[in-house]
Design a protein around this motif. Structure first.
Motif, mmCIF file in Angstrom:
data_model
loop_
_atom_site.group_PDB
_atom_site.id
_atom_site.type_symbol
_atom_site.label_atom_id
_atom_site.label_comp_id
_atom_site.label_asym_id
_atom_site.label_seq_id
_atom_site.Cartn_x
_atom_site.Cartn_y
_atom_site.Cartn_z
ATOM 1 N N TRP A 169 21.179 -61.994 -3.480
ATOM 2 C CA TRP A 169 21.295 -61.998 -4.933
ATOM 3 C C TRP A 169 20.133 -62.670 -5.637
ATOM 4 O O TRP A 169 19.911 -62.446 -6.834
ATOM 5 C CB TRP A 169 22.599 -62.677 -5.369
ATOM 6 N N LYS B 294 22.172 -56.741 -15.364
ATOM 7 C CA LYS B 294 22.841 -56.906 -14.073
ATOM 8 C C LYS B 294 22.261 -58.048 -13.256
ATOM 9 O O LYS B 294 22.990 -58.915 -12.757
ATOM 10 C CB LYS B 294 22.786 -55.588 -13.294
ATOM 11 N N GLN C 274 24.144 -61.559 -12.525
ATOM 12 C CA GLN C 274 24.402 -61.820 -11.110
ATOM 13 C C GLN C 274 23.775 -63.141 -10.673
ATOM 14 O O GLN C 274 24.392 -63.924 -9.943
ATOM 15 C CB GLN C 274 23.835 -60.679 -10.278
#
Length: 728
Positions: free
Chosen positions: A488, A612, A616
């Motif tokens: 991530w 996004k 995240q």
């Protein structure tokens, strides 16, 4: 009396095409009334050049651009190309999260590939390629006195670098040695002063100042503005927090600012030093200090500085439209944007690969000795950037090998290529010299990162290493279309590395390069194709940790050939569709289609980065900035920086980053639970910060300091809350 219409009248008449103008412009358009011989040679050259430079025109279409057909020619209607483009984009759309369907996508890709092969065989799918003009300056004199003179300086530097420190003496000796080697090999170049005088006199002649602004130049400037926006927009907020790797880097940067100048930074399993020195420069001379922006500014700048080489690569090997498409696609893409703005060394792998490959290919194509020297410079500097760059020398050797295999009967070219490879090796070696010295003295530390992934230094292989390698190879090769990994910090997890427009054109580019190589045996295309899996190897060779493959950080240099081929694919299919229409209407349709596709790509990438990925990352990283602000407010009100403490908790915040965010980069605010009692006798107020679910610390502190003022910090994100206990 008739009034001559203005330029505005003419433009309005052209824009409002649905209205029939009552003005006959033809009598005022001198060029339209002229016979071809009435236009002087310089004027014809200027007009031809301007038409050629239009974004969606090609050199062979210059004449047609002025005399386009107004009727559709259905015999050349590019239906195969239009259908294949539609199927590719539709197929890739089925690979988008959250529920990708690879079966439908594969079927659509196969049908599309069949149509593309058919179009290629029918000579519909083509890309104009630039022919190389050989300079062939290998017969220029080499200056052995400089090459021999470099030896004592380089030897002195090598001997004095044994303590892993740059000093004034060894640094000076090293730089002088590098300068001597470059001077010894450098071929004579034309007198630059004379060249600029000629250009100046041409611009300022007896007819006044002549400044030409071409549409192509305007387009490139606008593209640069768009790319800079994508790369710098919300840089402070995206990503919002730092993690432990940033703490290690900033400690290294602080060492440099404190006057410690390592060659190789051994902290945290070891790192090359280029980013640390770049970040120290940013911190000191741009006034940023030790913050997250210290790292981000440097890496974003490196990501921007490599982009002109993407344009030059496309222009050198194919044409300037390929260069433009490659530049634009990589400039707005989320993959290179994220790995640059995260502030770690990842982008350095790509940043130095692009110029190294460009000058290597240009040196081979033009037989230019100076390009080999410049390639060696970028290769040597790149080795000081990121460990993954150690695969680039292999890519250089393979590229030269492909060139030799395709010129086996041309002895002079073979000799020049081998000599060029020798030059690259020597120049890069002398630039690599400090790291070579450290490598000889500390081989285990220098190779530790590779040994933990390729070897079993940290853990054993979870299966048969050959099977793992093959699985890794397949997963890494498909990450552009399917799954780019689940890390991530530098990617949007479980989604393709490319947006669906770029992925589609990359597929076209790969297929076109393969078909074209089979037909033409072009060593350049084979070199580009083979460079992709080779530059992916830092991720593929994670045999001990296959779960770390694929990833977007370790193989970052693959973005260079990937987006180059995406540019090839875009020019191949859109340019071929335009040629197939053979009409003004068809040309306008292709322009409209190009703008729409680029808009879709830009919108998708913008959402990936600033929506996004941003969200995240905030969910994954700990909010050390919030804790740092609390401590900073405390220190500037009732307390000081030394009387604040953060009680560690497993898998919680890195307390060194709390110090960075509080403006105290050398301060680690950790106070282990067992040592809370040690500070009870310290006079003055105190501030304790601990995790919201740390019941043991809660009980301990409230028992020791019953008069403490307990408050609760509620974060915007779940699981990021913490307690604050202020002891008056």
């Amino acid at each position: 009396m008739t009034t001559e219409p203005s330029l505005l009248d003419y433009l309005l008449a052209k824009i409002q095409f649905w209205k029939k103008s009552e003005i006959d412009f033809s009598q005022y358009l001198l060029f339209e009334q002229m016979a071809p011989e009435a236009v002087d040679e310089e004027g014809r050259d200027f007009i031809a050049k301007e038409l050629k430079d239009l974004p969606f025109s090609s050199e062979e279409e210059t004449v047609e651009a002025t005399q386009s057909k107004n009727k559709w020619d259905f015999s050349t209607f590019p239906w195969r190309l239009l259908v294949s483009l539609t199927l590719i984009l539709a197929g890739q759309s089925f690979m988008e999260p959250p529920e990708p369907d690879w079966k439908i996508a594969l079927a659509l890709y196969l049908v599309s590939a069949s149509l593309l092969v058919w179009s290629f065989l029918k000579k519909e799918l083509t890309v104009k390629e630039k022919k190389a003009h050989e300079v062939n300056n290998f017969d220029k004199v080499i200056r052995p006195i400089f090459l021999l003179g470099s030896i004592p300086f380089l030897l002195t530097a090598f001997l004095l670098m044994g303590l892993n420190r740059f000093t004034f003496v060894n640094l000076t000796a090293w730089l002088v040695g590098i300068l001597f080697v470059i001077t010894g090999f450098w071929a004579d170049v034309p007198d630059l002063l004379t060249t600029w005088k000629q250009k100046f006199s041409k611009a300022f002649n007896n007819r006044g100042v002549r400044i030409r602004i071409r549409w192509w130049d305007v387009l490139l400037v606008l593209t640069a503005v768009l790319i800079i926006f994508f790369r710098t927009n919300q840089l402070q907020q995206v990503p919002a927090e730092m993690f432990s790797d940033h703490a290690e880097k900033l400690l290294d940067v602080q060492d440099v600012l404190d006057g410690i100048y390592p060659i190789y930074f051994p902290r945290n399993t070891g790192r090359e030093g280029l980013q640390m020195y770049l970040s120290a420069f940013v911190a000191r001379y741009l006034g940023v200090g030790i913050t997250s922006m210290t790292l981000k500014i440097g890496t974003v700048l490196m990501g921007l500085l490599m982009l002109p080489y993407m344009y030059l690569l496309g222009k050198e090997l194919f044409n300037k439209r390929v260069g433009f498409y490659a530049l634009l696609l990589i400039g707005i893409a989320y993959w290179p944007n994220v790995i640059a703005r995260v502030g770690l060394r990842y982008i350095l792998y790509a940043a130095f690969t692009a110029p190294t490959l460009y000058h290597l290919l240009r040196g081979l194509r033009h037989q230019n000795r100076n390009d080999f020297i410049i390639a060696g410079i970028f290769l040597g500097v790149g080795l000081h950037g990121y460990s993954s760059f150690r695969f680039v020398p292999i890519a250089v050797i393979l590229t030269v090998a492909f060139y030799l295999l395709h010129h086996v009967k041309q002895k002079k070219k073979i000799n020049n290529a081998l000599f060029g490879l020798l030059i690259i090796g020597l120049v890069s070696l002398v630039i690599f010299l400090p790291l070579l010295r450290y490598w000889i003295s500390n081989p285990a530390i220098f190779s530790y990162r590779i040994a933990t992934r390729l070897g079993t230094a940290e853990r054993g292989y979870p299966g048969n290493p050959i099977i793992i390698f093959l699985q890794n190879f397949l997963n890494a090769s498909l990450m552009f279309f399917s799954d780019g990994g689940h890390i991530w910090v530098h990617s949007v997890i479980k989604r393709p590395a490319l947006d669906f427009v770029s992925a589609g054109f990359y597929f076209v580019g790969v297929l076109y390069a393969l078909l074209s190589y089979i037909k033409q045996r072009s060593w350049e295309k084979m070199s580009i194709l083979v460079s992709i899996p080779l530059l992916l190897m830092p991720s593929i060779l994670s045999l001990a940790f296959p779960e770390e493959n694929p990833s977007l950080n370790r193989p970052s240099a693959a973005i260079v050939p990937v987006f180059l081929l995406a540019g090839v694919g875009m020019d191949a299919i859109l340019g071929s569709i335009k040629r197939g229409f053979q009409s003004k209407g068809g040309s306008l349709f292709v322009v409209f289609l190009t703008v729409i596709l680029l808009f879709i790509s830009a919108s998708a990438n913008y959402g990936l980065v600033f929506d996004k990925y941003a969200q995240q990352f905030r969910l994954g990283a700990w909010n050390t900035s919030d804790i740092g602000r609390v401590i900073d407010n405390y220190a500037n009100s009732v307390g000081d920086y030394e009387s604040a403490y953060v009680i560690p908790y497993p898998h919680w915040v890195d307390t060194r980053l709390v110090g960075v965010n509080a403006g105290q980069p050398r301060k680690d605010y950790a106070l282990p639970p067992g040592r809370i009692g040690e500070v009870t006798e310290t006079p003055g107020p105190k501030l304790f910060i601990f995790r919201f679910d740390d019941k043991e610390t809660f009980d301990s502190l409230t028992n020791i300091y019953p008069i403490g003022i307990l408050s609760y910090f509620e974060s915007e994100l779940p699981g990021k809350d913490f307690y604050m206990l202020l002891v008056p």
